[in-house]
Design an enzyme around this catalytic site. Sequence first.
Site, mmCIF file in Angstrom:
data_model
loop_
_atom_site.group_PDB
_atom_site.id
_atom_site.type_symbol
_atom_site.label_atom_id
_atom_site.label_comp_id
_atom_site.label_asym_id
_atom_site.label_seq_id
_atom_site.Cartn_x
_atom_site.Cartn_y
_atom_site.Cartn_z
ATOM 1 C CE LYS A 159 -26.294 -13.059 21.602
ATOM 2 N NZ LYS A 159 -25.245 -12.737 22.596
ATOM 3 C CB SER A 182 -23.417 -16.119 23.276
ATOM 4 O OG SER A 182 -23.717 -14.783 23.625
ATOM 5 C CB SER A 228 -21.420 -12.668 24.092
ATOM 6 O OG SER A 228 -21.347 -13.914 24.726
#
Length: 486
Positions: A79, A154, A178
């Site tokens: 990420k 996210s 997330s």
Amino acid sequence: MELYQKPAYELSDMLKKKECSALELTESVFKRIDTVEDKVDAYLTVCKEQALQKAKAVDEAIASGKTLHQLAGIPIGIKDNISTKGIRTTCASKMLENYVPPFDAAVMNKINSADMIITGKLNMDEFAMGSSTENSHYKTTKNPHDLSRVPGGSSGGSAAAVAACEAIIALGSDTGGSIRQPAAYCGVVGLKPTYGSVSRYGLVAFASSLDQIGPIGRNVKDVAMLQSLICGHDKMDATSKNIQYPNYSDNLKSNLLGLKIGIPKEYFGDGIEPAVKQAVMNAVKEMESNGAIVKEITLPSTDFALNSYYILSSAEASSNLARFDGVKYGYRTAEYDSLTDMYEKTRSEGFGDEVKRRIMLGTFVLSSGYYDAYYKKAKLLQRKISQEFSTAFADVDVIATPTVPSPAFKIGENIGDPLKMYATDICTVTINIAGLPAISIPCGMDNNMPVGMQLIGNKFDEQTLLNAAFGYEQLIGGFNQMPKII
Ligand code: GLN
């Protein structure tokens, strides 16, 4: 079956037995990226050259008879809010468009010393604020099961890349859901570890008291393997817990006999779509008929969790994001006539709408006139929510709930209505508020879209949680729903 479709634990064995090389595996993953990435849009940065070079080095090490970590040679996506030395780390923000960290996050040190192969940096909502990746400054990632739908957020890039086989496994971060919410939307497995079990050093902070890095994979064993690698005490993170962490994957057990599962009625109320409730309850029943004991429990403060979460997380974000001021690093506005003007223009131009909304909300709830009315109350509720979980865990081993109230929504459907977007976090935020571990695993389909079941565990008891998830996965013969991207 192509190499890119296989689980990490199987590839690890194949590499050891020389049934495939790390180079073949890495090439296979990049071939997949070349084929589907223009549809999925999971990556912000692809690290093909470095990855191929690393794969060759791993093959040489294997050939020379060196004993390597079991995840050596496995391609992993990261990420883009996790600092990677020499690799652009944008947090999907214009603010950090050209930011290349001079250091590695603690988790990256572990990944590099295990000789894993970094495929690239994955898309996300800007600074991890959002539930759909639509808040990325660069692009919206698509759900590989239906390209007109969001992958969640996210960590949407991480979940979509794993589901689309553009990475074997990935790292995400979870402040209020997330990791688990995109895992549920994309039909993969996502673990939010206990607060304090994975170092946050080098994770770009959103809400420091809630943030945790965690693994996303296509099966429980892969997730357990990656969690075993990344957990552990780190003196660079003051909130890191110094205890003995087991090797979760070596100790995985699928036996559900006697496992006490709590069902909190507050998580099965009106806001949850009937098909989702049904899928989760069917999974629980399946576990019950294989020896688990199911008990109804109550977590009465759940109703206040969303309000508390958005107050606490925005308060911390407003403080954490003060560092992006155009002075030290990151974006700086082109023209300004004073220092204050430079700050204002830099932050107005560098941050997207959602980030600005959170900064304003956070500044408001911390301001002297409103601190007692909002922030202090949210802190009190945090204690109450945590106590209710502690009481529940005196009676049960894990708690089962839906991960999200409904399957993935359409791109554009919620973006104009922040409250509707926030409401998708109703089942996940309590876990961060209480600092607990939780995992989302696939438990069915609704209109051809994956549904996720969330299992919540007691603090630092990832083993019981992973065992329960593994038990269910074995019962149903594995999570096999490949998305239909092409
Ligand atoms: N969707 C939640 C938010 O927008 C959670 C985000 C997260 O876990 N990083 O804050």
